[in-house]
Enzyme design. Structure first.
Site, PDB file in Angstrom:
ATOM      1  N   ARG A  73      30.740  44.282  13.360  1.00  0.00           N
ATOM      2  CA  ARG A  73      30.992  44.798  14.711  1.00  0.00           C
ATOM      3  C   ARG A  73      31.996  43.931  15.464  1.00  0.00           C
ATOM      4  NH1 ARG A  73      27.394  44.718  19.607  1.00  0.00           N
ATOM      5  NH2 ARG A  73      27.935  46.541  20.858  1.00  0.00           N
ATOM      6  N   HIS A  77      35.225  45.485  17.365  1.00  0.00           N
ATOM      7  CA  HIS A  77      35.483  45.308  18.792  1.00  0.00           C
ATOM      8  C   HIS A  77      36.766  44.517  19.030  1.00  0.00           C
ATOM      9  CE1 HIS A  77      31.531  46.473  20.908  1.00  0.00           C
ATOM     10  NE2 HIS A  77      31.571  47.065  19.729  1.00  0.00           N
ATOM     11  N   ASN A 105      30.445  44.366  25.264  1.00  0.00           N
ATOM     12  CA  ASN A 105      30.256  43.099  24.544  1.00  0.00           C
ATOM     13  C   ASN A 105      29.175  42.201  25.122  1.00  0.00           C
ATOM     14  OD1 ASN A 105      32.474  43.963  23.045  1.00  0.00           O
ATOM     15  ND2 ASN A 105      33.939  42.724  24.211  1.00  0.00           N
ATOM     16  N   HIS A 204      27.043  52.017  10.845  1.00  0.00           N
ATOM     17  CA  HIS A 204      25.728  52.020  11.490  1.00  0.00           C
ATOM     18  C   HIS A 204      24.589  52.201  10.487  1.00  0.00           C
ATOM     19  CE1 HIS A 204      27.242  52.992  15.841  1.00  0.00           C
ATOM     20  NE2 HIS A 204      27.587  51.796  15.416  1.00  0.00           N
TER      21      HIS A 204
END
Length: 340
Positions: A73, A77, A105, A204
């Site tokens: 992740r 991001h 975040n 996911h």
């Protein structure tokens, strides 16, 4: 350590066929400078780089299996905010605002200490050679491998940014309540496709989310619940979990059946109405095209794993900061010119 290195070599050898069939470099022109990402960049300048990174990721995932999802992740991001340039790693200072306090975040991203440990070792062995942005890309790959996914050769040569953008982090990163149109727009804005939306959402299959991120699912107010065949048993199980505890801290598995294994179970869950986030479940309720791709990944698990590698390479090549506009940070949390 010998076992770690041997396993690392095995994974890389297995992925060479893919790397050899792919483009050996990816060039972009940014602010007048030509940028080239390439495979095997550190083979001569820092041959220890990838084994060092792999060993640290293996330790981190062994200590905390959830860390695999967290490191994957971090890379996501990072890349969605002005390209893959490690801007997400920069700390706030009295004169600088980074991205760590942006809404997607804050109190959410993890794994910074793992990246710190890797960077410390690399700076000892190969000073100012391996960028923090490349560490994030390699760590994401290794996290997938250590969770049972396929390996791939990572393109390298990114530079680390001198700046960050909290505003872009707030605007660019898809949220957990997004519908398909919003997901598609945010991916398209960075040069990715609707197929990439579905494929990268497959990440996911690992990780967890806090109750407040899927409140709309619990209340039946999300676009995902437009499906008349909504899985009420699943929703009720989530309601029970979240009403008996603090919604700001309680975690649920994004894939409750194989939460620490990188596989296609996430897509199987979606067809059963068991997607945790609205942005997950809408992939089968909000668009016929995305549903068809989900169904294809359910039918052919290997196809998902192969396409995931390709989508990760595409995402990993997004507008890296380079040339005079970037640097190799000595400390991933601060630009090299930072003064106390």
């Amino acid at each position: 350590m010998a076992f770690c290195f041997a396993f690392y070599l095995l994974i890389i050898n297995l992925s060479l066929a893919f790397a050899n069939s792919a483009t050996t470099s990816n060039e972009e022109c940014i602010d007048g400078a030509t940028v080239a990402l390439s495979f095997g960049l550190y083979q001569s300048s820092c041959p220890e780089a990838e084994p060092i990174i792999f060993a640290w990721i293996e330790k981190a995932v062994s200590d905390d299996p959830r860390m695999a999802a967290s490191l994957l992740r971090l890379h996501f991001h990072d890349c969605f905010v002005n390209g893959c340039d490690a801007s997400v790693l920069l700390d706030d200072t009295p004169n600088f605002v980074g991205e760590k306090t942006a809404a997607p975040n804050l109190n959410s991203l993890r794994g910074f200490e793992v990246i710190d440990s890797i960077k410390t070792d690399l700076e000892f062995v190969c000073p100012e050679t391996v960028s923090c942005a490349d560490i994030l890309a390699i760590a994401a790959r290794d996290s997938v491998v250590l969770s049972g996914g396929l390996g791939w050769e990572v393109q390298m040569g990114r530079k680390d940014s001198l700046t960050a953008s909290k505003e872009s982090a707030n605007n660019n990163i898809p949220g957990p309540n997004s519908d398909v149109a919003t997901l598609a727009a945010k991916f398209q804005n960075v040069g990715l496709t609707l197929d990439d939306v579905v494929t990268l959402s497959g990440a996911h299959t690992l990780g967890k989310a806090r109750c407040f991120t899927f409140n709309s699912r619990l209340n039946g107010n999300s676009n995902a619940d437009a499906d008349p065949n909504v899985n009420l048993d699943f929703i009720q199980s989530l309601q029970q979990l979240c009403t008996q505890s603090n919604a700001n801290t309680t975690l649920a598995d994004l894939d409750y059946k194989t939460p620490s294994v990188f596989d296609n179970q996430y897509f199987v869950n979606l067809l059963s109405g068991e997607g945790l986030l609205t942005s997950d479940q809408v992939l089968v309720t909000g668009d016929e095209g995305t549903r068809e791709l989900v169904e294809s990944y359910v039918d052919d698990p290997l196809a998902f794993l192969e396409e995931f590698k390709k989508s990760m390479l595409r995402m990993g090549s997004l507008l890296p900061a380079t040339g005079e506009n970037g640097e190799i940070r000595r400390n991933c949390r601060l630009p090299n010119n930072f003064n106390q």
